[in-house]
Design an enzyme around this catalytic site. Sequence first.
Site, PDB file in Angstrom:
ATOM      1  N   TYR A  96     141.243 131.817  31.989  1.00 20.31           N
ATOM      2  CA  TYR A  96     141.383 133.146  31.394  1.00 20.31           C
ATOM      3  C   TYR A  96     140.742 134.174  32.323  1.00 20.31           C
ATOM      4  O   TYR A  96     139.527 134.278  32.430  1.00 20.31           O
ATOM      5  CB  TYR A  96     140.725 133.216  30.018  1.00 20.31           C
ATOM      6  CG  TYR A  96     141.316 132.298  28.975  1.00 20.31           C
ATOM      7  CD1 TYR A  96     142.582 131.732  29.144  1.00 20.31           C
ATOM      8  CD2 TYR A  96     140.615 131.990  27.810  1.00 20.31           C
ATOM      9  CE1 TYR A  96     143.124 130.889  28.192  1.00 20.31           C
ATOM     10  CE2 TYR A  96     141.153 131.148  26.852  1.00 20.31           C
ATOM     11  CZ  TYR A  96     142.390 130.595  27.037  1.00 20.31           C
ATOM     12  OH  TYR A  96     142.924 129.755  26.088  1.00 20.31           O
TER      13      TYR A  96
ATOM     14  N   HIS B  68     142.887 121.423  29.451  1.00 18.89           N
ATOM     15  CA  HIS B  68     143.739 122.514  28.979  1.00 18.89           C
ATOM     16  C   HIS B  68     145.184 122.070  28.781  1.00 18.89           C
ATOM     17  O   HIS B  68     145.835 122.459  27.800  1.00 18.89           O
ATOM     18  CB  HIS B  68     143.673 123.679  29.973  1.00 18.89           C
ATOM     19  CG  HIS B  68     143.892 125.009  29.349  1.00 18.89           C
ATOM     20  ND1 HIS B  68     143.349 126.169  29.838  1.00 18.89           N
ATOM     21  CD2 HIS B  68     144.596 125.387  28.269  1.00 18.89           C
ATOM     22  CE1 HIS B  68     143.713 127.192  29.082  1.00 18.89           C
ATOM     23  NE2 HIS B  68     144.476 126.742  28.130  1.00 18.89           N
TER      24      HIS B  68
ATOM     25  N   PRO C 183     147.041 131.274  15.253  1.00 16.13           N
ATOM     26  CA  PRO C 183     147.410 131.054  13.848  1.00 16.13           C
ATOM     27  C   PRO C 183     148.212 132.185  13.217  1.00 16.13           C
ATOM     28  O   PRO C 183     148.961 131.926  12.268  1.00 16.13           O
ATOM     29  CB  PRO C 183     146.054 130.861  13.149  1.00 16.13           C
ATOM     30  CG  PRO C 183     145.059 131.506  14.050  1.00 16.13           C
ATOM     31  CD  PRO C 183     145.578 131.306  15.445  1.00 16.13           C
TER      32      PRO C 183
ATOM     33  N   GLY D  28     150.512 136.936  16.947  1.00 16.22           N
ATOM     34  CA  GLY D  28     150.555 138.328  16.503  1.00 16.22           C
ATOM     35  C   GLY D  28     151.791 138.689  15.716  1.00 16.22           C
ATOM     36  O   GLY D  28     151.821 139.726  15.047  1.00 16.22           O
TER      37      GLY D  28
END
Length: 331
Positions: A58, A127, A207, A211
């Site tokens: 990130y 990951h 979750p 968005g």
Amino acid sequence: MSITKRKLGNQGLEVSAIGLGCMGMSQSYGPADETESIATLHRSIELGCTFLDTAEVYGPYTNEALLGKALKGLRDKVTIATKFGFHLENGKQVGAERDSRPETIRKAVEGSLQRLNTDYIDLLYQHRVDPAVPIEQVAKTVGELVKEGKVRYFGLSEAGIANIRKAHEVHPVTALQSEYSLWERNLEKDIIPVLCELGIGLVAFSPPGRGFLTGEVKRAEDYPEGDFRRGDPRYQGANYDANVKAAQTVRDIAAAKNAKPGQIALAWIFNKNKDIVPIPGTKRRKYLEENIASLDIQLDAAQIKALDEALSPDKVSGPRYAERMMKTVDR
């Protein structure tokens, strides 16, 4: 707002019932705002949302550094999860290439410890599964790091059944992190039963459907360059139209409950399965507080059934990711 704890798997890790995904503080969803991001992290800890999720990739690197800066003097109050496994070169991610060689894992962990300003990582995930490195070798390497005290628990992200089982035989897997939400339920048929069998927890990222289920969405082309949603197939063309229609039930139930649609998407997880820990991502205190408040929303059986049916897999249009990223998902 009161946040309970949930056991994540059966290896002894206990975390806040809702976590905070930190990726968007550094990339993918619009410009970064360090001041507000740090304020959001501090507010999260104040409210008891202490399970913080980051990754080496990130930024790359900048998200872990942000947490390291924000958590000075607060390390003992939080549970930090980070990840290794994508190929980085000259400070940049190289496409979707993966690298989980033992020497790379060790190098990644040393870098993460330094950036996070800590001497241990609570939960270390691979990951994405690296097809070039046997998962047994990955588990062995992380197990060595556990013995050395640099890592407490081992996790996998987007791993399939075969690799979950093989890794777990070498070193216990505490948690699987994977996308799971009302509009992405690919885990339900095969993965979740195996997690239950082996005593592995599930950490659900995105979750609120990246968005989309918040009700505040635009078409892909209406987002700025660099925003992840521009390349999301479910935000594009006819897929977008179909998904807006499918999500109407979320908006209807939200209106009936005097809640936000995104809160209903989270409440669906809390009401449906007490063993899942969602980690909705945000970089703003306002949305953090809304997400945490969803813990107190009760849905009855009829509402859960209506949501299940409205956003069943056959009603959701478009693949999870573009083809390049789908290839990294071990299914």
